[in-house]
Motif scaffolding. Sequence first.
Motif, short mmCIF file in Angstrom:
data_model
loop_
_atom_site.label_atom_id
_atom_site.label_comp_id
_atom_site.label_asym_id
_atom_site.label_seq_id
_atom_site.Cartn_x
_atom_site.Cartn_y
_atom_site.Cartn_z
N GLY A 94 0.81 -1.21 0.00
CA GLY A 94 0.00 0.00 0.00
C GLY A 94 0.85 1.26 0.00
O GLY A 94 0.52 2.24 -0.68
N ASN A 95 1.94 1.24 0.75
CA ASN A 95 2.84 2.39 0.76
C ASN A 95 3.45 2.60 -0.63
O ASN A 95 3.55 3.75 -1.11
CB ASN A 95 3.95 2.19 1.78
CG ASN A 95 3.44 2.21 3.21
OD1 ASN A 95 2.38 2.76 3.50
ND2 ASN A 95 4.17 1.59 4.12
N ASP A 242 9.56 1.19 9.87
CA ASP A 242 9.33 0.17 8.85
C ASP A 242 7.87 0.09 8.41
O ASP A 242 7.56 -0.51 7.38
CB ASP A 242 9.79 -1.20 9.33
CG ASP A 242 9.05 -1.67 10.57
OD1 ASP A 242 8.29 -0.87 11.13
OD2 ASP A 242 9.24 -2.84 10.97
N GLU A 243 6.96 0.69 9.14
CA GLU A 243 5.57 0.72 8.70
C GLU A 243 5.34 1.70 7.56
O GLU A 243 4.29 1.67 6.93
CB GLU A 243 4.65 1.05 9.88
CG GLU A 243 4.61 -0.03 10.95
CD GLU A 243 3.58 0.25 12.01
OE1 GLU A 243 2.96 1.34 11.95
OE2 GLU A 243 3.39 -0.60 12.89
N LYS A 244 6.30 2.56 7.30
CA LYS A 244 6.23 3.48 6.16
C LYS A 244 7.07 3.00 4.98
O LYS A 244 7.15 3.69 3.97
CB LYS A 244 6.69 4.88 6.57
CG LYS A 244 5.85 5.53 7.66
CD LYS A 244 6.31 6.95 7.88
CE LYS A 244 5.47 7.66 8.94
NZ LYS A 244 5.88 7.36 10.29
N LEU A 249 12.12 -1.61 0.05
CA LEU A 249 12.84 -1.56 1.31
C LEU A 249 12.34 -2.63 2.28
O LEU A 249 13.13 -3.20 3.05
CB LEU A 249 12.70 -0.16 1.93
CG LEU A 249 13.58 0.17 3.13
CD1 LEU A 249 15.04 -0.07 2.81
CD2 LEU A 249 13.36 1.61 3.57
N GLY A 250 11.04 -2.91 2.25
CA GLY A 250 10.51 -3.95 3.11
C GLY A 250 11.08 -5.32 2.77
O GLY A 250 11.46 -6.09 3.66
N LEU A 251 11.15 -5.66 1.48
CA LEU A 251 11.73 -6.94 1.09
C LEU A 251 13.21 -7.00 1.41
O LEU A 251 13.74 -8.09 1.72
CB LEU A 251 11.50 -7.17 -0.41
CG LEU A 251 10.07 -7.46 -0.84
CD1 LEU A 251 9.98 -7.58 -2.36
CD2 LEU A 251 9.54 -8.72 -0.18
#
Length: 301
Positions: A94-95, A242-244, A249-251
């Motif tokens: 979603g981000n 990390d929620e943003k 970047l998350g992976l």
Amino acid sequence: MSSLAVHKVPSAAGAAGTARSGPPLRRRIALVPTLTLLLGALYCLLPVAWVVIASTKSGRELFTTFTFLPGTGFTDNLRDLTAYRDGVYWQWMGNSALYAGLGALLSTCVSAFSGYALATYRFRGRETMFNILLAGVLMPPIILAVPQYLLLAKTGLTDSYWSVLLPQILSPYGVYLARIYAAAAVPDDVVEAGRMDGASEWRIFTRIALPMMVPGLVTVFLFQFVAVWNNFLLPYIMLSDDEKFPITLGLFTLLEQGANTPALYTLVITGAFLAVVPLVALFLVVQRFWSLDLLSGAVKS
């Protein structure tokens, strides 16, 4: 006379032989670009094929089966990915959709305004401004990342959604494309006719020039969307929560954790496969739009 006839016959036969050998040679030469494109397509699509196939494998199958042999664990991988940290992966998606969608839309609007102005209006310093934009096209993004971070840190916008959105709004390459397309697609006579009819500059832009620029602006939107979606360096510098994080970047953080927990590798691969799907879908939709727009333009003309 007989000697002349003797000499003419072999020359005619040689010419016929040359004519017969000519077309196959030209066809073989013409195959070289096709083979080059096929090799390039194979080089680009082979990693994508590996990701698609590897996402179907469980953790045990990933390291024990043949590389391009499909597995049986896609649904389990998808369920584990959704359950990981209460679905943080879909928050990353979603981000990324927010950053890429809104950023590309704002960038396309800025590019449309700037490109139309640079192509239509004559003012002092126009070419100098355009040359500065061209220099921005040649400048690597890594050079601008740290100065952008320092500027946004002064305003207190780091570690926020705006810290990723704002640097993406102005795209020198998008302005360049918009100017080139506006100069080619919007005739000066049409703009002058609108002015003679008493239309304002804003009305001329929105009602006359903008519809003519739509195919070029769709290209700008697509390029900018893909660039923001795949951007890693800017969010890596700007964000700490990390929620943003966007999906890239998350992976990356998930892959770092996979060094200590090999079971997370399947989640990373499945997440990478799902991250490609929106880009493929967007390209297919935009490609259809290009075809429809060009067809309608031909009918109108």
